[in-house]
Design a protein around this motif. Structure first.
Motif, PDB file in Angstrom:
ATOM      1  N   ASP A 153       9.872  49.556 -59.082  1.00 15.51           N
ATOM      2  CA  ASP A 153       9.582  49.199 -60.470  1.00 15.51           C
ATOM      3  C   ASP A 153       8.170  48.622 -60.597  1.00 15.51           C
ATOM      4  O   ASP A 153       7.446  48.954 -61.547  1.00 15.51           O
ATOM      5  CB  ASP A 153      10.601  48.181 -60.970  1.00 15.51           C
TER       6      ASP A 153
ATOM      7  N   SER B  61       5.736  51.431 -60.360  1.00 10.96           N
ATOM      8  CA  SER B  61       5.775  52.219 -61.593  1.00 10.96           C
ATOM      9  C   SER B  61       4.969  51.543 -62.706  1.00 10.96           C
ATOM     10  O   SER B  61       4.228  52.204 -63.452  1.00 10.96           O
ATOM     11  CB  SER B  61       7.226  52.422 -62.029  1.00 10.96           C
ATOM     12  N   ARG B  62       5.099  50.221 -62.801  1.00 10.91           N
ATOM     13  CA  ARG B  62       4.344  49.503 -63.828  1.00 10.91           C
ATOM     14  C   ARG B  62       2.845  49.496 -63.508  1.00 10.91           C
ATOM     15  O   ARG B  62       2.015  49.589 -64.417  1.00 10.91           O
ATOM     16  CB  ARG B  62       4.882  48.069 -63.948  1.00 10.91           C
TER      17      ARG B  62
ATOM     18  N   ALA C 120       1.511  52.783 -64.645  1.00 12.54           N
ATOM     19  CA  ALA C 120       1.377  52.827 -66.101  1.00 12.54           C
ATOM     20  C   ALA C 120       0.112  52.117 -66.551  1.00 12.54           C
ATOM     21  O   ALA C 120      -0.608  52.593 -67.450  1.00 12.54           O
ATOM     22  CB  ALA C 120       2.606  52.195 -66.757  1.00 12.54           C
ATOM     23  N   VAL C 121      -0.190  50.973 -65.921  1.00 12.64           N
ATOM     24  CA  VAL C 121      -1.407  50.230 -66.270  1.00 12.64           C
ATOM     25  C   VAL C 121      -2.652  51.023 -65.875  1.00 12.64           C
ATOM     26  O   VAL C 121      -3.635  51.072 -66.623  1.00 12.64           O
ATOM     27  CB  VAL C 121      -1.401  48.849 -65.581  1.00 12.64           C
TER      28      VAL C 121
END
Length: 450
Positions: free
Chosen positions: A241, A244-245, A248-249
């Motif tokens: 997780d 994944s974040r 995204a950033v």
């Protein structure tokens, strides 16, 4: 943890019945073998019970060595003056050991000098054997395999290939043809005619030999050696997780250079680590920091080299940036620097390296590899070795795959290892060696997403 050595012996290749005796020959190291680190590298596996008997493991190793004779040979200088592997079937080292306690209370599954007791010693004077293994059994029935091999013979991908073959041989399974090793290191990498050297290899893979230091003087490496005991290794765990974040950033805002495509897990996580380590070190603006990133050439060269090529086939990318700019600009800036640098180590770059390394310039100018095993401190730089795409967890001796895998304890400041987590959930473990005060700061910021 008290490890008792039960025995230490040499295991030689075991050939199939009726096979002709192998010839003794010298196999020259390839240009990729000679430019890599001239040292032994160790990794550690842990297996839950039940486990195969030692005799089965030893027999499997002997059978595997029959197909991977380099590991049973010896490094030396051939009659033609080239550094080579003598295929003489002298054998590999097999150490049988035990611990009179359960694995769970004995082994520190975290970076610790204690884990070095679980593999044959690779520090100090060089050893003859190019492959050394130690099987340590615990009172609970668990088993730890410590595996040490010489980097001049194989890279990480080739090491994993051999380990899988050892597992097959122990299970007495016949490997499919596509997994048979490819042994053409002495002929595969021929220079072009005419050669075409398009990149500055004198400043990347090679450097001038260091001048001799006068008695009483010191240089940066001496300072690093003196500070060796101040270097600590930390294992950072990044969940799927979190990664994944991060991705995204790194892919926002819409003006990101790779908008619509995004950056890979590797590019994103390395960018994050580069920024976090640089910030933790407190490197001032105006000072350049760079990362040495291993790049596997098997799929990049044209035609591609077989995945089961048994040898070294790695060069390095060197993204670099001003420290102040690296930390102050968004994550995608560092990710883009990494993406471009790695993408640039393509077939043209590999071929250019082969042409330069085969030209005679290295010998004429007395150049030495920049892959320096004596460099203890890399600050302000980093080195990044990723094992994310290597199937180390596929090793199976017949009783199941390992439940844990880790590199040995290596307190080399700034040399990071990325390893897929044993949890199997897409999370990643990163082994981070830094000076103790820098490491404490790194721990505070490494899980911040910015």
């Amino acid at each position: 943890m008290k490890v008792k050595i039960q025995s230490s012996r040499i295991v030689k290749p075991l050939y199939d019945a009726g096979a002709p005796p192998p010839a003794t020959e010298w196999v020259p190291l390839s240009v990729f073998d000679t430019v890599t680190y001239d040292e032994n590298i160790a990794v550690i596996y842990a297996f839950r019970p039940p486990n195969p008997p030692t005799a089965a493991l030893e027999l499997g190793l002997a059978r595997a060595l029959a197909s991977y004779r380099e590991y049973a040979g010896r490094l030396g200088v051939a009659p033609d003056g080239r550094r080579s592997i003598l295929l003489n079937d002298a054998g590999a080292r097999f150490v049988d050991a035990s611990v009179d306690a359960p694995l769970a209370v004995s082994v520190p599954f975290r970076p610790s000098p204690e884990v070095k007791r679980l593999h044959p010693c690779i520090d100090g004077a060089p050893v003859d054997e190019l492959l050394q293994v130690q099987v340590t059994r615990f009172s609970c029935g668990s088993m730890v395999l410590g595996y040490a091999s010489h980097h001049s013979v194989t890279d990480g991908q080739a090491t994993a290939t051999f380990l899988a073959a050892w597992g097959l041989a122990t299970r007495r399974a016949t490997p499919p043809p596509r997994t048979l090793p490819v042994h053409d290191r002495s002929t595969r990498f021929s220079p072009r005619d005419p050669p075409l050297v398009r990149f500055p290899h004198r400043d990347t893979e090679y450097k001038p030999a260091p001048t001799r230091v006068a008695a009483g003087d010191s240089d940066g490496d001496d300072v690093g050696a003196a500070a060796h005991d101040k270097i600590k290794v930390h294992k950072a765990h990044f969940t799927a997780d979190f990664v994944s974040r991060l991705k995204a950033v790194s892919s926002s805002p819409p003006t990101t250079p790779r908008r619509g495509r995004g950056y890979t897990t590797f590019e994103t996580l390395v960018a994050h680590l580069w920024r976090a380590v640089t910030a933790a070190r407190g490197i001032a603006a105006g000072e350049t920091t760079k990362v040495r990133i291993s790049v596997n050439g098997r799929s990049r060269m044209r035609p591609p080299a077989p995945r089961d090529y048994f040898g070294n086939l790695v060069l390095w990318a060197f993204p670099r940036c001003d420290a102040g700019e690296l930390v102050s600009r968004p994550l995608h800036h560092a990710a883009e620097l990494i993406h471009r640098a790695v993408a640039g180590v393509d077939d043209g770059y590999f071929q250019s390296f082969v042409d330069f390394a085969s030209s005679g310039a290295v010998e004429a100018e007395g150049l030495v590899p920049t892959a320096d095993t004596n460099k203890v401190v890399l600050c302000p730089d980093m080195e990044l070795d990723s094992w994310l795409g290597i199937n180390f967890y596929d090793l199976d001796f017949g009783c199941g795959c390992p439940f844990y895998f880790m590199p040995s304890y290596l307190p080399m400041e700034g040399t990071l290892f990325l390893v897929p987590s044993f949890l199997g959930d897409g999370s990643i473990d990163v082994y981070v060696p830094l000076f103790e005060n820098h490491l404490e700061e790194f721990k505070k910021i490494c899980y911040n997403i910015a």
